[in-house]
Design an enzyme around this catalytic site. Structure first.
Site, short mmCIF file in Angstrom:
data_model
loop_
_atom_site.label_atom_id
_atom_site.label_comp_id
_atom_site.label_asym_id
_atom_site.label_seq_id
_atom_site.Cartn_x
_atom_site.Cartn_y
_atom_site.Cartn_z
N ASN A 9 -43.96 19.76 -13.13
CA ASN A 9 -44.00 20.80 -14.16
C ASN A 9 -44.57 22.05 -13.51
O ASN A 9 -45.77 22.13 -13.29
CB ASN A 9 -44.88 20.32 -15.33
CG ASN A 9 -45.10 21.42 -16.36
OD1 ASN A 9 -44.47 22.47 -16.30
ND2 ASN A 9 -46.00 21.16 -17.30
N TRP A 10 -43.69 23.00 -13.22
CA TRP A 10 -44.12 24.19 -12.49
C TRP A 10 -44.94 25.14 -13.36
O TRP A 10 -45.53 26.09 -12.87
CB TRP A 10 -42.91 24.94 -11.92
CG TRP A 10 -42.16 24.18 -10.86
CD1 TRP A 10 -42.37 22.89 -10.43
CD2 TRP A 10 -41.07 24.67 -10.06
NE1 TRP A 10 -41.48 22.57 -9.44
CE2 TRP A 10 -40.67 23.64 -9.19
CE3 TRP A 10 -40.38 25.89 -10.02
CZ2 TRP A 10 -39.62 23.78 -8.28
CZ3 TRP A 10 -39.33 26.03 -9.11
CH2 TRP A 10 -38.96 24.99 -8.24
N LYS A 11 -44.89 24.94 -14.68
CA LYS A 11 -45.57 25.84 -15.63
C LYS A 11 -45.12 27.28 -15.35
O LYS A 11 -43.96 27.49 -14.97
CB LYS A 11 -47.09 25.64 -15.55
CG LYS A 11 -47.46 24.16 -15.73
CD LYS A 11 -48.92 23.92 -15.94
CE LYS A 11 -49.17 22.42 -16.08
NZ LYS A 11 -50.56 22.09 -16.37
N HIS A 95 -45.96 19.47 -24.54
CA HIS A 95 -47.03 19.60 -23.54
C HIS A 95 -48.29 20.13 -24.24
O HIS A 95 -48.22 20.95 -25.15
CB HIS A 95 -46.61 20.54 -22.41
CG HIS A 95 -47.55 20.49 -21.25
ND1 HIS A 95 -48.75 21.18 -21.26
CD2 HIS A 95 -47.52 19.80 -20.10
CE1 HIS A 95 -49.39 20.91 -20.12
NE2 HIS A 95 -48.66 20.07 -19.41
N GLU A 97 -50.36 22.27 -23.44
CA GLU A 97 -50.50 23.73 -23.44
C GLU A 97 -49.66 24.36 -24.55
O GLU A 97 -50.04 25.37 -25.13
CB GLU A 97 -50.14 24.28 -22.05
CG GLU A 97 -51.24 23.94 -21.04
CD GLU A 97 -50.76 23.74 -19.60
OE1 GLU A 97 -49.65 24.16 -19.26
OE2 GLU A 97 -51.55 23.16 -18.82
N GLU A 167 -50.89 12.52 -20.96
CA GLU A 167 -51.64 13.52 -20.21
C GLU A 167 -52.94 13.81 -20.95
O GLU A 167 -52.95 14.62 -21.89
CB GLU A 167 -50.84 14.82 -20.09
CG GLU A 167 -49.53 14.69 -19.35
CD GLU A 167 -49.09 16.02 -18.75
OE1 GLU A 167 -49.00 16.10 -17.52
OE2 GLU A 167 -48.89 16.98 -19.49
N GLY A 173 -55.39 20.05 -14.70
CA GLY A 173 -55.83 21.23 -13.96
C GLY A 173 -57.32 21.28 -13.69
O GLY A 173 -57.85 22.31 -13.29
N SER A 212 -54.06 16.10 -12.89
CA SER A 212 -54.68 16.11 -11.56
C SER A 212 -54.20 14.99 -10.65
O SER A 212 -54.98 14.44 -9.87
CB SER A 212 -56.22 16.10 -11.68
OG SER A 212 -56.67 17.26 -12.38
N GLY A 233 -48.58 18.87 -12.18
CA GLY A 233 -48.67 20.32 -12.31
C GLY A 233 -48.92 20.96 -10.95
O GLY A 233 -48.00 21.15 -10.15
N GLY A 234 -50.16 21.27 -10.67
CA GLY A 234 -50.53 22.00 -9.45
C GLY A 234 -49.91 21.44 -8.18
O GLY A 234 -49.39 22.20 -7.34
#
Ligand code: 13P
Length: 250
Positions: A9-11, A95, A97, A167, A173, A212, A233-234
Site C-alpha cells: 500500500n503505497w499510500k 483502511h 486512514e 491492521e 507506521g 510495521s 506500507g513503508g
C-alpha cells in the site's frame, strides 16, 4: 492451502520517476515461481501506466480506495468500473486512514466492498482496533463490528471473493509490530467468527496482517497458522525491503 499474498500500500507516495525505479527493482528481484502472490496499490493517477508496465509479470495492481457509487454527480470520486478499465484487479476498502481521517463508517466501507465486487474487483477489507480500544479489551468487539457490517451488506458467501487485512491501528507506521502471537490471536478469532457462518469460506479466506511489517519480522508473522501474508506500507516503497518480505514468505 492458502497462498501467501504480499501487498504494498503505497499510500500518498510516488512519482513517475520513483515508481519506475521501485517497479524495475521489484520486477528484477521477484521470482516467478516463488510461492507468493504480489500486489501493488499505487495512487490513482499511476494505476493505468503501472498496470501496463506490470502486464505479464504476474504482479497484480490494486487501488487504495473506490467510490460506493457507480456514476453520477460525485465530484472527486472514482468508480470501481474505472479501476477495472485502469487495469486493477484489487482495491483496498476500509483502511484505517480512510476510516479515521476521512470519516468512512463501517456502513460506507461495506457499500464500497459491494461496489468493488459488482465490478468484479477483489476487495481487500481492512479492519483493526486502535490502541485505546485494545487497552480497553475491545479488540474483538471492534473487528467484529467492522466485519459484520460487510457480512450484513453482502452476505458471508461474498467473502469468498475477497481478502481481509487485520491492521491494528497502533502498529501502522509506528514500528510497533504486533507480535506473531498477538496477530495470530486476532486472525484466529476472525476466521472462527466467519467459520461460525460458513466453514468453507473461512478456510479459503486469506487474512493478511498489516502494521510495521518488514523483512526482519515477516517470516515470524507468516509462519502463524492464520496469517496468510502482509499488507505493507513503508517497507513497500523500496524494492529491496518489499522483496525481503516477499522472500520471507518462501
Ligand atoms: P506500515 O507498514 O507503514 O506500518 O503501514 C501499514 C499499512 O497501513 C498498510 O496498509
Amino acid at each position: 492451502m492458502r497462498r501467501i499474498l504480499v501487498a504494498g500500500n503505497w499510500k500518498l507516495n510516488g512519482s513517475l520517476a520513483a515508481n519506475a525505479e521501485l517497479l524495475d527493482g521489484i520486477i528484477a528481484g521477484a521470482s516467478a515461481d516463488a510461492p507468493v502472490d504480489l500486489l501493488v496499490c499505487p495512487p490513482y493517477p499511476y494505476l493505468a501506466g503501472i498496470a501496463d508496465k506490470l502486464e505479464g509479470t504476474g504482479i497484480a495492481v490494486g487501488a487504495q480506495n473506490v467510490s460506493q457509487q457507480a456514476s453520477g454527480a460525485f465530484t472527486g470520486e472514482v468508480a470501481a468500473s474505472m479501476l477495472v478499465e485502469s487495469g486493477c484487479t484489487h482495491v483496498l476498502v476500509g483502511h484505517s486512514e480512510r476510516r479515521s481521517l476521512y470519516g468512512e463508517s463501517s456502513k460506507t466501507v461495506a457499500e464500497k466492498f459491494e461496489a468493488a465486487q459488482a465490478a468484479k474487483l477483489i476487495p481487500v477489507l481492512c479492519i483493526g482496533e486502535t490502541l485505546e480500544e485494545r487497552e480497553a479489551g475491545r479488540t474483538e468487539a471492534v473487528v467484529s463490528e467492522q466485519l459484520d457490517a460487510v457480512i450484513e451488506q453482502v452476505g458471508v458467501q461474498a467473502l469468498a471473493d475477497s481478502i481481509l487485512a487485520y491492521e491494528p491501528v497502533w502498529a501502522i507506521g509506528t514500528g510497533m509490530t504486533a507480535t506473531p502471537e498477538q496477530a495470530q490471536d486476532v486472525h484466529k478469532f476472525i476466521r472462527e467468527r466467519i467459520a461460525g457462518l460458513d466453514a468453507s469460506v473461512a478456510e479459503g479466506l486469506r487474512i493478511l496482517y498489516g502494521g510495521s511489517v518488514k523483512g526482519s519480522n515477516a517470516a515470524g508473522l507468516f509462519a502463524m497458522a492464520d496469517i496468510d501474508g502482509g499488507l505493507i506500507g513503508g517497507a513497500s516503497l523500496k524494492a529491496d525491503d518489499f522483496l525481503a518480505i516477499a522472500n520471507a514468505a518462501s
